[in-house]
Design an enzyme around this catalytic site. Structure first.
Site, PDB file in Angstrom:
ATOM      1  N   GLU A 222       0.676  -1.117   0.098  1.00  0.00           N
ATOM      2  CA  GLU A 222      -0.162   0.102   0.133  1.00  0.00           C
ATOM      3  C   GLU A 222       0.937   1.237   0.112  1.00  0.00           C
ATOM      4  OE1 GLU A 222      -2.693  -0.475   3.384  1.00  0.00           O
ATOM      5  OE2 GLU A 222      -4.201  -1.617   1.973  1.00  0.00           O
TER       6      GLU A 222
ATOM      7  N   ARG B  56      -6.087 -10.263  -5.716  1.00  0.00           N
ATOM      8  CA  ARG B  56      -5.328  -9.872  -4.637  1.00  0.00           C
ATOM      9  C   ARG B  56      -5.251 -10.979  -3.507  1.00  0.00           C
ATOM     10  NH1 ARG B  56      -7.551  -4.854  -1.071  1.00  0.00           N
ATOM     11  NH2 ARG B  56      -6.466  -5.561   1.086  1.00  0.00           N
TER      12      ARG B  56
ATOM     13  N   ASP C 244      -8.473  -8.983   3.668  1.00  0.00           N
ATOM     14  CA  ASP C 244      -8.217  -7.967   4.679  1.00  0.00           C
ATOM     15  C   ASP C 244      -9.070  -7.907   5.654  1.00  0.00           C
ATOM     16  OD1 ASP C 244      -7.019  -5.950   5.981  1.00  0.00           O
ATOM     17  OD2 ASP C 244      -7.361  -4.428   4.530  1.00  0.00           O
TER      18      ASP C 244
ATOM     19  N   GLU D 247     -12.691  -2.499  12.040  1.00  0.00           N
ATOM     20  CA  GLU D 247     -12.715  -1.700  10.860  1.00  0.00           C
ATOM     21  C   GLU D 247     -13.563  -2.146   9.766  1.00  0.00           C
ATOM     22  OE1 GLU D 247      -8.828  -2.216   8.623  1.00  0.00           O
ATOM     23  OE2 GLU D 247      -9.537  -1.152   6.996  1.00  0.00           O
TER      24      GLU D 247
HETATM   25  C1  GCV Z   1      -2.578   0.401   8.640  1.00  0.00           C
HETATM   26  C2  GCV Z   1      -6.171  -2.082   5.364  1.00  0.00           C
HETATM   27  C3  GCV Z   1      -6.438  -0.931   6.038  1.00  0.00           C
HETATM   28  C4  GCV Z   1      -5.518   0.179   6.351  1.00  0.00           C
HETATM   29  C5  GCV Z   1      -4.334  -0.726   6.955  1.00  0.00           C
HETATM   30  C6  GCV Z   1      -3.837  -1.774   6.280  1.00  0.00           C
HETATM   31  C7  GCV Z   1      -2.689  -2.492   6.749  1.00  0.00           C
HETATM   32  O1  GCV Z   1      -5.660  -1.785   3.903  1.00  0.00           O
HETATM   33  O2  GCV Z   1      -7.644  -0.322   5.446  1.00  0.00           O
HETATM   34  O3  GCV Z   1      -5.911   1.241   7.219  1.00  0.00           O
HETATM   35  O4  GCV Z   1      -3.244   0.132   7.273  1.00  0.00           O
HETATM   36  O5  GCV Z   1      -4.903  -2.680   5.889  1.00  0.00           O
HETATM   37  O6  GCV Z   1      -3.024  -3.648   7.387  1.00  0.00           O
HETATM   38  O7  GCV Z   1      -1.440  -2.385   6.619  1.00  0.00           O
END
Ligand code: GCV
Length: 679
Positions: A266, A310, A339, A367
């Site tokens: 990311e 992914r 995720d 989340e």
């Molecule tokens: C800390 C997901 C979340 C991100 C997080 C990422 C990760 O994409 O939305 O906020 O970043 O996971 O675990 O690195």
């Protein structure tokens, strides 16, 4: 030795000052008599053990309890033995854990058994996604308890210290022995001396509770803050920079735990930016830690915008390096391949990496499970994950066993949970979100506990001031436990049943948005990439004729997942793109089954409301009304999830919503424009 004793008294006094705002968590003071404590040694940790016993003793008035530290081969790490007259352990932390267990047993009305209790994992770690400015990525309970913005952001106040100590106490009481103090999307500033001084201050308070501090670091720190021209892990200056930095940290914090790293993920920098591998990057850092006994937790959460699927990428990127990591590297793998979704199959890396230490990363902060608004007890999800059969070494090769050292000789074993803790008075935003923090710790200590056992304990400890009569048991404990145990399945039903995943609106990951695909946004960040609905059907084809993700699993799972007839229906649309009229096990067509799940999810939350309203006489007014209000919102939002998803997918299925399902009350157009968080 005086400091912790004095401060624990402050904490205990402070607890009594709070109204029922939930701040006392599961640690409600309840001493009903005196206890004599015999212990040949003294130390800050043992002083805490004594204080806890004196403060919360509920056994026979005047009883004697003996705390003994002596070598016992049957005990592993910080494990402990409960005997008829006391607690025995190899370490001081072991004594402390034994004390908390003893008190927990007393408070939940159980007889103290003569048992040994060994931790499933050597390292049981919280991951805070807290930033140095005090904000928290995916945090829903206020600002950080560790970091603060502003001119005096680094000043350490008495309030900070009290809070950190309360935090340490809560964690120690459930066996957590490590904490990563900052976000994996790490600011390079974390390694500056100002930040490190604050880390030292936190670490000093955590230490007597047996908790080590860890940090997340940015891979490009040598060039960002070290003045080097590169951060190439094979460059000698870079290697020396990290060695010097690690040495400095140990100068400040002699028991520092290690680093957690998100690299080449990311947009975060990593070794691949320099043509190097994950192994090159992780090993370079691990070498810097070797002299000090620290570890590197290297995350496997990687995926690129162009990959076909992914879900396949972490396995594809990491498997070639199995066996090439230093023994103080642990690969930290999220429970599922995508995720932290409401439901995912386990990541195929578990068990597949046989020559590398692998640890699971769970997400305690919600989340993708309703933030701190929805009552969702996550232990059933973690139990499902830990008990998943990988078949890597034949039957019985559960995910738990692939990570706890009982199947492979891992040098280090660990488990991590992304924390849901903030400055809110009740720590977690929702009173019931505390149960997820609690459950993570308890499962990290014993990965065989059931979610039912943990819910039972947590409810008794958290609401025990109410009265433990039969009436309370029948009319509060039993029905509320039932809400907890069914809450995760309810959320799956009204959000993403039958293998649907990642169909959230925007990047807040709260409301529904199966339509959400703004121009310019990476495809793998948009729901249509995941649900693939069309007039033929719906679901992601990960079979051998699709992305072939099924082949990352060990047989018989590959074959089982590959065939829609044998694929567990909970994962059906994860692995298959199927026609809307595909016949389900119930005999219903797929479309009808989807509708049924959404309808059921909404009904389940409505039922939670009724049950909760009935428990009013058994609980304090503050927590009763706070939870009642959150349930109302959860209900409205479950309705929105159901209506949005059904009305959106109906455009493709072109079939009626079965008439035994409640009619939508919203219009799709309105929902597509709304931000559910405001409704
Ligand atoms: C800390 C997901 C979340 C991100 C997080 C990422 C990760 O994409 O939305 O906020 O970043 O996971 O675990 O690195």
């Amino acid at each position: 030795m005086k400091a912790p004793v004095y401060s624990i008294m402050l904490i205990l006094a402070a607890i009594n000052l709070h109204a029922e705002d939930g701040h006392s968590l599961w640690l409600r003071s309840k001493s009903t008599g005196s206890v004599n404590i015999m212990c040949a040694k003294s130390s800050p940790a043992l002083a805490i053990a004594r204080q806890e016993l004196e403060h919360s003793w509920q056994g026979k008035d005047g009883a004697t309890i003996v705390l003994t530290i002596k070598k016992d081969k049957a005990l592993k790490g910080d494990g402990f033995r409960l005997t008829t007259n006391g607690i025995q352990a190899n370490t001081e932390s072991g004594i402390l854990y034994g004390v908390y267990e003893w008190l927990r047993l007393q408070q939940t009305g159980q007889v103290i058994p003569e048992v040994i209790s060994n931790p499933s994992y050597e390292r049981r770690i919280l991951n805070h996604w807290d930033n140095p400015d005090g904000s928290i990525e995916r945090g829903y309970a206020g600002l950080s308890i560790f970091w603060r913005e502003g001119e005096n952001g680094f000043a350490i106040t008495e309030n900070d210290k009290v809070l950190w100590q309360e935090y340490a106490r809560a964690n120690a009481s459930i066996g957590i022995n490590g904490t990563v103090l900052n976000n994996v999307n790490a600011s390079p500033l974390i390694l500056t001396s100002e930040c490190l001084e604050r880390v030292k201050a936190v670490a000093d308070i955590l230490r007597p509770y047996g908790i080590k501090a860890y940090l997340s670091v940015k891979f490009s720190s040598p060039s960002l803050i070290g003045g080097l021209e590169t951060s190439d892990p094979l460059n000698p200056d870079v290697i020396n920079w990290w060695k010097a930095k690690v040495k400095d940290i140990y100068g400040l914090i002699p028991d520092f735990g290690g680093f957690l790293i998100k690299a080449n993920s990311e947009g975060q920098p990593g070794p691949q930016d320099f043509g190097r591998t994950h192994a090159d990057g992780a090993n370079m850092m691990a070498d810097a830690f070797k002299p000090f006994g620290g570890i590197v937790m290297w995350r496997a959460f990687v995926y690129s915008p162009n990959s076909e699927d992914r879900a396949c990428q972490a396995y594809d990127e990491f498997m070639p390096f199995d066996g090439q990591f230093r023994d103080n590297v642990i690969i930290q793998v999220k429970n599922g391949p995508v995720d932290f979704q409401p439901r995912e199959p386990f990541s195929p890396l578990f068990g597949a990496m046989k020559k590398t230490s692998v640890m699971a990363e769970l997400q305690i902060t919600q989340e993708y499970l309703g933030h701190s608004i929805h009552l969702v007890y996550l232990a059933p999800m973690w139990e499902e994950f830990l008990k998943s059969e990988t078949y890597q070494e034949g039957e019985g090769s559960t995910v738990a066993r692939t990570t706890d050292g009982s199947l492979f000789p891992q040098k280090h074993t660990a488990i991590a949970g992304v924390a849901n803790i903030g400055l809110d008075a009740n720590w977690c935003g929702h009173h019931f979100a505390q149960a997820n923090w609690y459950a993570f710790g308890r499962l990290a200590w014993d990965n065989q506990l059931t979610s039912e056992e943990i819910a039972d304990e947590w409810l008794k400890l958290t609401f025990s001031d109410v009265s433990v009569s039969k009436d309370w048991h029948d009319n509060f404990l039993t029905p509320v436990k039932q809400i907890m145990l069914s809450s995760r399945e309810a959320a799956v039903n009204y959000m993403m049943p039958l293998g649907f995943h990642h169909i959230f609106a925007a990047d807040h990951h709260y409301g529904p948005g199966p339509w959400w695909a703004p121009k310019g946004v990476r495809k793998d960040w948009t729901p249509p990439y995941y649900h693939r609905a069309d007039t033929f059907g719906v679901g992601f084809d990960r079979t051998k004729s699709g992305s072939n993700a099924v082949c990352q699993y060990h047989e018989p799972l590959t074959s089982l997942f590959n065939d829609p007839e044998t694929c567990p229906e909970i994962y059906l649309l994860w692995f298959h793109h199927l026609p809307w009229d595909y016949k389900m096990k119930s005999g219903r067509p797929l479309w009808d089954e989807i509708c049924k799940h959404y309808g059921t999810g909404l009904q389940q939350v409505r039922q939670f409301q009724i049950v909760w309203d009935k428990v009013e006489p058994y609980i304090d007014a503050d927590r009763f009304s706070a939870v009642q209000s959150k349930l109302r919102k959860q209900c409205r939002h479950a309705q929105i999830w159901k209506d949005a998803c059904l009305l959106y997918f109906q455009q493709f299925s072109r079939k009626p919503i079965p008439y035994d399902i409640e009619r939508p009350v919203y219009d799709l157009d309105d929902l597509m424009k709304a931000d559910m968080r405001t409704l």
